[in-house]
Write a protein that holds these residues in place. Structure first.
Motif, PDB file in Angstrom:
ATOM      1  N   GLY A 333      11.222  11.875  -6.897  1.00 45.23           N
ATOM      2  CA  GLY A 333      10.965  12.274  -5.515  1.00 45.23           C
ATOM      3  C   GLY A 333      12.114  11.880  -4.607  1.00 45.23           C
ATOM      4  N   ALA A 334      12.570  10.627  -4.745  1.00 47.99           N
ATOM      5  CA  ALA A 334      13.678  10.165  -3.910  1.00 47.99           C
ATOM      6  C   ALA A 334      14.966  10.908  -4.233  1.00 47.99           C
ATOM      7  N   VAL A 449       3.315   7.359 -22.717  1.00 42.21           N
ATOM      8  CA  VAL A 449       3.948   6.720 -21.561  1.00 42.21           C
ATOM      9  C   VAL A 449       5.023   7.639 -20.972  1.00 42.21           C
ATOM     10  N   THR A 450       5.796   8.277 -21.840  1.00 43.68           N
ATOM     11  CA  THR A 450       6.817   9.222 -21.373  1.00 43.68           C
ATOM     12  C   THR A 450       6.171  10.395 -20.642  1.00 43.68           C
ATOM     13  N   PHE A 451       5.045  10.866 -21.180  1.00 44.39           N
ATOM     14  CA  PHE A 451       4.308  11.971 -20.558  1.00 44.39           C
ATOM     15  C   PHE A 451       3.889  11.608 -19.134  1.00 44.39           C
ATOM     16  N   PHE A 452       3.385  10.386 -18.941  1.00 39.07           N
ATOM     17  CA  PHE A 452       2.933   9.993 -17.607  1.00 39.07           C
ATOM     18  C   PHE A 452       4.104   9.858 -16.640  1.00 39.07           C
ATOM     19  N   ARG A 453       5.263   9.437 -17.126  1.00 43.00           N
ATOM     20  CA  ARG A 453       6.405   9.371 -16.214  1.00 43.00           C
ATOM     21  C   ARG A 453       6.852  10.766 -15.787  1.00 43.00           C
ATOM     22  N   THR A 454       6.889  11.695 -16.737  1.00 44.31           N
ATOM     23  CA  THR A 454       7.271  13.063 -16.383  1.00 44.31           C
ATOM     24  C   THR A 454       6.251  13.672 -15.434  1.00 44.31           C
ATOM     25  N   LEU A 455       4.962  13.391 -15.699  1.00 40.70           N
ATOM     26  CA  LEU A 455       3.909  13.891 -14.816  1.00 40.70           C
ATOM     27  C   LEU A 455       4.067  13.270 -13.428  1.00 40.70           C
ATOM     28  N   GLY A 456       4.389  11.971 -13.392  1.00 36.70           N
ATOM     29  CA  GLY A 456       4.624  11.328 -12.106  1.00 36.70           C
ATOM     30  C   GLY A 456       5.786  11.948 -11.361  1.00 36.70           C
ATOM     31  N   SER A 457       6.832  12.315 -12.084  1.00 31.83           N
ATOM     32  CA  SER A 457       7.974  12.982 -11.455  1.00 31.83           C
ATOM     33  C   SER A 457       7.548  14.300 -10.826  1.00 31.83           C
ATOM     34  N   SER A 458       6.694  15.049 -11.534  1.00 32.13           N
ATOM     35  CA  SER A 458       6.201  16.323 -11.003  1.00 32.13           C
ATOM     36  C   SER A 458       5.386  16.105  -9.733  1.00 32.13           C
ATOM     37  N   PHE A 459       4.466  15.150  -9.783  1.00 33.60           N
ATOM     38  CA  PHE A 459       3.626  14.887  -8.613  1.00 33.60           C
ATOM     39  C   PHE A 459       4.465  14.310  -7.470  1.00 33.60           C
ATOM     40  N   GLY A 460       5.421  13.432  -7.803  1.00 32.98           N
ATOM     41  CA  GLY A 460       6.246  12.850  -6.764  1.00 32.98           C
ATOM     42  C   GLY A 460       7.038  13.907  -6.016  1.00 32.98           C
ATOM     43  N   ALA A 462       6.284  17.052  -5.763  1.00 31.27           N
ATOM     44  CA  ALA A 462       5.352  17.882  -5.001  1.00 31.27           C
ATOM     45  C   ALA A 462       4.887  17.174  -3.732  1.00 31.27           C
ATOM     46  N   VAL A 463       4.534  15.892  -3.848  1.00 34.40           N
ATOM     47  CA  VAL A 463       4.045  15.157  -2.680  1.00 34.40           C
ATOM     48  C   VAL A 463       5.167  14.966  -1.667  1.00 34.40           C
ATOM     49  N   PHE A 464       6.352  14.612  -2.130  1.00 30.70           N
ATOM     50  CA  PHE A 464       7.498  14.517  -1.221  1.00 30.70           C
ATOM     51  C   PHE A 464       7.689  15.850  -0.495  1.00 30.70           C
ATOM     52  N   GLY A 465       7.594  16.940  -1.259  1.00 30.94           N
ATOM     53  CA  GLY A 465       7.776  18.262  -0.670  1.00 30.94           C
ATOM     54  C   GLY A 465       6.714  18.598   0.356  1.00 30.94           C
ATOM     55  N   THR A 466       5.461  18.248   0.065  1.00 34.06           N
ATOM     56  CA  THR A 466       4.366  18.519   0.999  1.00 34.06           C
ATOM     57  C   THR A 466       4.555  17.733   2.292  1.00 34.06           C
ATOM     58  N   LEU A 467       4.843  16.462   2.158  1.00 31.03           N
ATOM     59  CA  LEU A 467       5.066  15.638   3.346  1.00 31.03           C
ATOM     60  C   LEU A 467       6.253  16.150   4.152  1.00 31.03           C
TER      61      LEU A 467
END
Length: 715
Positions: A333-334, A449-460, A462-467
């Protein structure tokens, strides 16, 4: 080549030293065979070894590795290369509300592809899947580069993500296929480091293309490289296919992909395209929750689930998965929105916006390496996620205070602090999980664990973009009210904005600064949640096998890897071999523990005859000498002494073990087994599946090592 009693073969090339149980110079799994099988390698192991690719020369190995690196390089770069180009892309194509999807579409498609393609590689062969993934990646790159609208660009990025995910996971699997076991850990660590470094330097390269060619070359540059890679792969990579037909959890993969996509889409559209309370947004969230609930139910019943639900009963896995999600959330996100701030607020070029993010990269890489080294030496890891998430929260807060008046050095310091926090938190998460799950679940837990980091990157993203989008429009409206003479189109691109007179541009610059600050302010609580959760991480004494991988930069970045437990176990053993390199007294201690009266040289001679008797039907000094590239007369005295002690028999120039010799081989093999049990701590006491899997891995590895050595000697 030296061979250990119990069956290990050791090449003359450098490798992790071992106890010379059997006079061996490097400790590898094959030495344990005699203790378990009476010195007999299983038929399955021999069959598995026979399917292994031909042994490659050093030059061939390096060419294959270069081919694989090209695939990983392109796929990793395209996660972040567009971040510095996004302002220019939006200015040209419009659709600023969909900006985050340029990154998110790639990440989501990559996440799904890594799961599916890993199985397809086992099914059809990794070489062909690697090449097909490259072709798909080329197609996505062409569509993205030629896009005349934001939606077409997003489609192209999704296609790229499918190909990129395939390239990354098959690249890691190909290392296991074509690189000798003794050297595999080194190559896998290097490939993981390539993944990590290219992920974080992508913005700088994207800026260079945007400024000096066109943003479209962020995608077009992949085409010639991928074509060269496909040709090189066809000529250099051996074809290998798994002997066992994999079971694919199609239902689970589809449900998690649709559920995650629905959530990301809802977060992206909410407050921008549609009101948060609109039927569309509510429908997306409700549908996603139902899909994810269906995913959980399917995983409970699947024969080989993509993500076994029982892993969440392990508190370390649960905590590390959450922290991995948060680290991915903050990092991507950053990295996606920092260049936007630097270009609109500071007025720097796309290239310089990438360069200006390097302090974050330096901090991230520095603490990743430092924490890995400390964990490797001390075995303590719990403090790093706690410190990391805390520092990450401070870094995000500091960045939320930046504005037009903030100096370059102060901005760099704030980014450096954020990088320090991310690096401290991310390096040890994979290691902590690998340390606590049973060995037969290493692959699934690691990929989880790798899957959750990639998923977090996707959500991050998206959330950064929404804000960002929800705040930017009203801020620009307020700025336009202060400068009504400025046409709206002039402030949609960094170049247009900073071409305005300073007094006219100032309100709009402040609008962009306040918008990005608002984004970072809202992400601070996410990091604080991670800080609180990190305190629940248990400190479990590290296995030697987990310590062995802690210092690898690639482990921290967690490049998508195979979920196959046998491959992960081979990787663990490979890291363990490297860790024991140079450790004095190991071989003497194991030989002493065995209770054998043999000297290291005598044990080595028995091991040579043992292996050649099993595979070649007999052994002679000439063949052994040829394998070691030494004259036969150099070795003859050593073998004559063992014949005189009654441990070897000679007939017509052929050597064979006597009953006394076989007993010594078995005794030393048992000592090696105890050594392995000590270093792979609880493998033989907690789970019968671990014991069976390790036994199979030892058989297969030992047989493969022998085949590799014979082909190498023939060359």
């Amino acid at each position: 080549m030296a061979t250990g009693a119990g069956g290990q073969r050791v090449r003359r090339s450098p490798g992790p030293p071992t106890a010379v149980a059997g006079g061996l110079r490097r400790p590898e799994a094959g030495r344990y065979l005699s203790a378990r099988t009476g010195g007999r390698v299983s038929a399955t192991a021999v069959a598995e070894a026979s399917k292994a690719p031909p042994a490659l020369s050093r030059r061939q190995t390096n060419v294959v590795f270069a081919t694989i690196v090209l695939g990983m390089l392109m796929a990793a770069l395209d996660q972040t290369i567009v971040s510095t180009a996004l302002p220019t892309i939006v200015a040209e194509l419009g659709g600023g509300g969909h900006m985050a999807w340029v990154v998110t579409a790639y990440l989501l498609a990559e996440t799904v592809a890594t799961v599916l393609v890993g199985k397809f590689g086992d099914l059809f062969g990794r070489k062909i899947v690697f090449q097909v993934s490259a072709v798909v990646f080329i197609a996505g790159s062409v569509v993205s580069g030629a896009a005349n609208g934001m939606m077409l660009l997003i489609v192209g990025r999704a296609i790229q993500g499918i190909g990129g995910g395939g390239l990354m996971v098959t690249a890691m699997a190909l290392i296991a296929d074509v690189i000798p076991l003794r050297e595999r850990g080194k190559y896998q660590g290097a490939l993981g480091a390539v993944f990590g470094v290219t992920t974080v330097v992508g913005p700088t390269l994207g800026g260079l293309f945007t400024d000096h060619a066109s943003w479209r070359w962020c995608f077009y540059v992949n085409v010639p490289i991928a074509i060269v890679m496909v040709v090189m792969a066809a000529r250099t990579i051996p074809a290998v296919r798994a002997a066992v037909r994999p079971v694919i959890d199609y239902a689970g993969i589809v449900l998690i992909a649709l559920g995650a996509s629905g959530l990301v889409l809802g977060l992206e559209w909410g407050g921008n395209e549609y009101a948060w309370g609109s039927p569309v947004i509510i429908g997306l969230f409700v549908g996603s929750v139902l899909l994810l609930a269906g995913f959980v139910l399917v995983e409970f019943r699947a024969k080989e689930p993509m993500l076994p639900m029982h892993l969440f009963r392990n508190s370390v896995f649960t905590v590390c998965s959450i922290l991995s999600f948060i680290v991915g959330f903050a990092m991507l996100g950053a990295m996606t929105y920092l260049p936007t701030y630097l270009q609109f607020v500071d007025g720097v070029s796309a290239t310089m916006s990438g360069v200006r993010t390097l302090p974050m990269v330096v901090g991230l890489l520095g603490t990743s390496m430092l924490s890995g080294v400390v964990v490797s030496r001390t075995g303590k890891y719990r403090i790093f996620p706690i410190l990391g998430t805390g520092v990450m929260a401070v870094g995000l807060w500091l960045m939320s205070t930046m504005g037009p008046g903030t100096g370059v050095w102060l901005e760099s310091l704030y980014m450096f602090v954020l990088g320090l926090g991310i690096g401290l938190a991310m390096q040890v998460l994979t290691i902590a999980v690998q340390n606590t799950v049973p060995y037969h679940e290493l692959g699934t837990a690691t990929s989880g664990v790798t899957f959750f980091r990639t998923l977090g990157s996707s959500f991050g993203t998206a959330v950064f973009g929404t804000l960002f989008s929800s705040r930017l429009t009203p801020n620009l409206t307020d700025a336009a009210a202060q400068q009504p003479s400025v046409p709206p189109a002039a402030v949609q691109s960094p170049a247009g904005l900073h071409a305005l007179p300073a007094e006219q541009a100032a309100p709009f610059v402040n609008a962009y600064a306040e918008t990005v600050n608002y984004v970072f302010q809202w992400v601070v609580p996410v990091a604080l949640v991670g800080f609180l959760i990190a305190w629940f991480l248990k400190e479990v004494p590290l296995r030697d096998s987990a310590r062995a991988g802690a210092g690898d930069l690639g482990e921290g970045f967690g490049a998508p890897d195979s979920a196959d437990a046998d491959r992960q176990l081979e990787r663990v053993l490979s890291n363990l071999m490297r860790r024991t390199k140079g450790r004095s007294g190991v071989k003497e201690q194991i030989l002493a523990d065995s209770g054998s009266d043999l000297t290291p040289g005598q044990a080595w001679a028995l091991g040579q005859v043992y292996w050649r008797g099993r595979y070649a039907g007999g052994a002679d000094v000439g063949a052994i000498a040829a394998a070691h590239h030494v004259p036969g007369e150099v070795l003859e005295p050593a073998f004559e002494k063992v014949v005189h002690t009654g441990h070897l028999a000679e007939r017509d120039g052929r050597l064979s073990l006597t009953p006394a010799g076989q007993a010594e081989v078995d005794r030393i093999g048992e000592a090696w087994r105890h050594w392995l049990g000590h270093h792979l701590d609880d493998w033989d006491v907690t789970d019968p599946d671990d014991r069976a899997r390790l036994d199979r891995a030892i058989d297969t590895i030992a047989a493969r090592l022998y085949e590799e050595e014979q082909e190498r000697a023939a060359v």
